[in-house]
Design an enzyme around this catalytic site. Structure first.
Site, PDB file in Angstrom:
ATOM      1  N   LYS A  37       0.858  -1.187   0.000  1.00 26.12           N
ATOM      2  CA  LYS A  37       0.000   0.000   0.000  1.00 26.12           C
ATOM      3  C   LYS A  37       0.889   1.229   0.000  1.00 26.12           C
ATOM      4  O   LYS A  37       1.785   1.357   0.842  1.00 26.12           O
ATOM      5  CB  LYS A  37      -0.900   0.006   1.250  1.00 26.12           C
ATOM      6  CG  LYS A  37      -1.943   1.116   1.242  1.00 26.12           C
ATOM      7  CD  LYS A  37      -3.161   0.693   0.474  1.00 26.12           C
ATOM      8  CE  LYS A  37      -4.118   1.839   0.225  1.00 26.12           C
ATOM      9  NZ  LYS A  37      -3.672   2.746  -0.854  1.00 26.12           N
ATOM     10  N   LYS A  49       5.139   3.300   8.478  1.00 25.00           N
ATOM     11  CA  LYS A  49       3.947   4.147   8.583  1.00 25.00           C
ATOM     12  C   LYS A  49       2.686   3.292   8.578  1.00 25.00           C
ATOM     13  O   LYS A  49       1.798   3.456   9.415  1.00 25.00           O
ATOM     14  CB  LYS A  49       3.902   5.143   7.413  1.00 25.00           C
ATOM     15  CG  LYS A  49       2.686   6.066   7.427  1.00 25.00           C
ATOM     16  CD  LYS A  49       2.554   6.849   6.143  1.00 25.00           C
ATOM     17  CE  LYS A  49       3.703   7.772   5.892  1.00 25.00           C
ATOM     18  NZ  LYS A  49       3.493   8.650   4.724  1.00 25.00           N
ATOM     19  N   LYS A  78       5.417   1.804  -2.978  1.00 29.23           N
ATOM     20  CA  LYS A  78       5.345   3.160  -3.516  1.00 29.23           C
ATOM     21  C   LYS A  78       5.599   3.095  -5.011  1.00 29.23           C
ATOM     22  O   LYS A  78       6.220   2.151  -5.515  1.00 29.23           O
ATOM     23  CB  LYS A  78       6.396   4.055  -2.855  1.00 29.23           C
ATOM     24  CG  LYS A  78       6.046   5.542  -2.893  1.00 29.23           C
ATOM     25  CD  LYS A  78       4.954   5.899  -1.891  1.00 29.23           C
ATOM     26  CE  LYS A  78       4.631   7.395  -1.920  1.00 29.23           C
ATOM     27  NZ  LYS A  78       3.648   7.758  -0.885  1.00 29.23           N
ATOM     28  N   GLY A 119      -3.073   7.996  -4.322  1.00 29.48           N
ATOM     29  CA  GLY A 119      -2.542   9.255  -4.814  1.00 29.48           C
ATOM     30  C   GLY A 119      -1.321   9.701  -4.027  1.00 29.48           C
ATOM     31  O   GLY A 119      -0.988   9.145  -2.986  1.00 29.48           O
ATOM     32  N   ASP A 120      -0.651  10.703  -4.530  1.00 29.45           N
ATOM     33  CA  ASP A 120       0.502  11.310  -3.862  1.00 29.45           C
ATOM     34  C   ASP A 120       0.708  12.645  -4.565  1.00 29.45           C
ATOM     35  O   ASP A 120      -0.204  13.134  -5.250  1.00 29.45           O
ATOM     36  CB  ASP A 120       1.746  10.405  -3.968  1.00 29.45           C
ATOM     37  CG  ASP A 120       2.858  10.816  -3.013  1.00 29.45           C
ATOM     38  OD1 ASP A 120       2.737  10.498  -1.821  1.00 29.45           O
ATOM     39  OD2 ASP A 120       3.826  11.462  -3.450  1.00 29.45           O
ATOM     40  N   THR A 124      -5.004  13.333   5.392  1.00 26.77           N
ATOM     41  CA  THR A 124      -3.608  13.519   5.805  1.00 26.77           C
ATOM     42  C   THR A 124      -3.458  14.792   6.630  1.00 26.77           C
ATOM     43  O   THR A 124      -2.805  14.790   7.678  1.00 26.77           O
ATOM     44  CB  THR A 124      -2.677  13.546   4.584  1.00 26.77           C
ATOM     45  OG1 THR A 124      -2.906  12.396   3.773  1.00 26.77           O
ATOM     46  CG2 THR A 124      -1.220  13.568   5.023  1.00 26.77           C
ATOM     47  N   SER A 180      -7.038   5.539   3.480  1.00 27.01           N
ATOM     48  CA  SER A 180      -7.017   4.682   2.295  1.00 27.01           C
ATOM     49  C   SER A 180      -7.363   3.249   2.681  1.00 27.01           C
ATOM     50  O   SER A 180      -8.095   2.552   1.970  1.00 27.01           O
ATOM     51  CB  SER A 180      -5.635   4.721   1.633  1.00 27.01           C
ATOM     52  OG  SER A 180      -5.456   5.908   0.902  1.00 27.01           O
TER      53      SER A 180
END
Length: 444
Positions: A90, A114, A126, A165-166, A209, A376
């Site tokens: 994830k 995390k 990632k 997303g990022d 976030t 998420s």
């Protein structure tokens, strides 16, 4: 040479020219020394650290697409599946010109701990590309996203790897990617998070976030004899995390006086106008000069300078290594009491150590910005159950997760003789669960 030093030396040797990855590994391993020293014989025998710092797989691929002039463009795509000991991989997809394999590996490595801290069953991964969505038309964005997914789909799935997303990847990009995945695979599943509400997204995901950052910061302050209400807060960035960090900070009674983007920064002594900031950044997609032009109390400054402003709480929410040793010295000189990372590794190692040495409460990103991935994971749960929870339900779950993260890292720091050092506490708390799972599952 100790076990930690041997493994770090191996990482540098095997992964040259990847300074961000080296930095992430060094920061984590150094803070894990107390627990590693206590278990060194077993960890060595099982090569636990060697397995931890080596991704399960690294995927690199070509992404060709056609721009509005008919010219074929070529970008590079990445997905690093780092560790799935406690659940499916994830982690987000970053679209930015700076993206390379070292940055993706640093982000993926951080994501392991995390995700573990959230107490939810998700592993670390990632991905992303050196594609720059800025200045591109919707059609060009769609062309890139569809080409990107034409390769990525082979490696992901609801129970395998669930990207999100990022930086550079918002609801628009996730929508195009999800549509392409659905078309290729012919299945409708929760393979991506951050989706639109009309097709499986979660309420509160957009805010998660930034809101989570403030829930943890508020709890950290409370447990150390302070209160967020009435405090002056400096925020860097003007994207999703920064906007909703500003919003929640002000809801909790603080005054946010700065935001920034890649061109410059705003100082607004009357407090950032979140509605105006959203209009400028989310609707018009303009620079902060437009904010300054629309608000008399705002001062616009070119370049960097957010951390020169006197504040009680600093929230770096922009990008990696943005808060340097000089910035840390300026913050301490101006009386800062807490720094909490909204971005991934935005504080350099030297700056982090300086803040800790000077008694500043410091919440590392793997804990402080875990609200996004936590929500998420809540989106994944809703998709699996074919349900949609209310904003209040998700927000309450998010708040409880962030409060629990603080107490878990606080407890871990105390158990290993590092009370008040939340870098050590967060890394140990995240590591313990992953290590236990890896050892229980054998050599794999």
């Amino acid at each position: 040479m100790g076990y930690v030093d041997e493994v770090f030396e191996m990482v540098v040797k095997k992964n040259p020219a990847e300074p961000e990855f080296h930095q992430a590994v060094k920061e984590v391993l150094e803070s894990l020394r107390p627990i590693i020293d206590q278990n060194e014989a077993r960890y060595r025998k099982e090569a636990l650290l060697e397995r931890l710092v080596e991704p399960d797989r690294q995927i690199k691929f070509r992404v060709p697409w056609v721009d509005d002039k008919g010219q074929v463009q070529v970008n590079t795509g990445y997905r690093v599946q780092f560790n799935n000991a406690i659940g499916p991989y994830k982690g987000g997809l970053r679209l930015h010109p700076s993206v390379n394999i070292g940055i993706i590996k640093f982000l993926g490595f951080e994501q392991i701990f995390k995700n573990s801290l959230t107490s939810l069953p998700i592993g670390g991964g990632k991905g992303g590309s050196d594609f720059d969505p800025k200045g591109k038309s919707d059609r060009e964005i769609m062309a890139f996203c569809q080409s990107f997914m034409n390769e990525l789909y082979k490696y992901i799935g609801a129970d395998v790897d669930v990207p999100a997303g990022d930086i550079g990847t918002g609801a628009r990009e996730i929508g195009y990617m999800f549509g392409q995945y659905k078309k290729i695979r012919g299945v409708y599943e929760g393979v991506l998070t951050g989706k639109g509400l009309s097709y499986g997204g979660s309420l509160a995901r957009t805010e998660a976030t930034g809101y989570g950052l403030l829930y943890l910061t508020d709890e950290m302050l409370r447990c150390n004899g302070h209160a967020l209400a009435g405090k002056t807060v400096a925020v860097s960035g003007a994207g999703n995390v920064a906007i909703y960090a500003c919003q929640k900070a002000q809801q909790l009674g603080a005054k946010v006086v700065t935001v920034s983007d890649s061109n410059g920064w705003i100082y607004d002594p009357e407090g950032i106008d979140v509605a105006l900031l959203k209009e400028v950044k989310e609707v018009k997609r303009e620079r902060l000069t437009s904010y300054a032009a629309a608000r008399k109390s705002a001062e616009y400054h070119e370049g960097k300078g957010v951390w020169s402003v006197k504040c009680d709480v600093a929230l770096p929410c922009a990008t990696q290594n943005e808060l340097t040793i000089d910035d840390a010295k300026a913050l301490v000189a101006n009386g800062v009491i807490a720094v909490a990372e909204g971005a991934n590794m935005p504080t350099t190692l030297e700056a982090t150590q300086y803040l800790l040495d000077n008694g500043v409460l410091f919440a590392p990103g793997k804990a402080a910005n875990a609200g996004g991935v936590a929500t998420s994971a809540l989106e994944m749960s809703q998709n699996s159950e074919r349900l949609s929870w209310s904003f209040e339900e998700v927000d309450q779950k998010l708040k409880q997760i962030m409060v629990n993260i603080f107490h878990n890292m606080d407890d871990a720091a105390k158990r290993y003789g590092a009370e008040g050092n939340y870098v050590v506490g967060a890394n140990i708390a995240g590591f313990e669960k992953v290590a236990d799972a890896m050892l229980a599952q054998g050599v794999c």
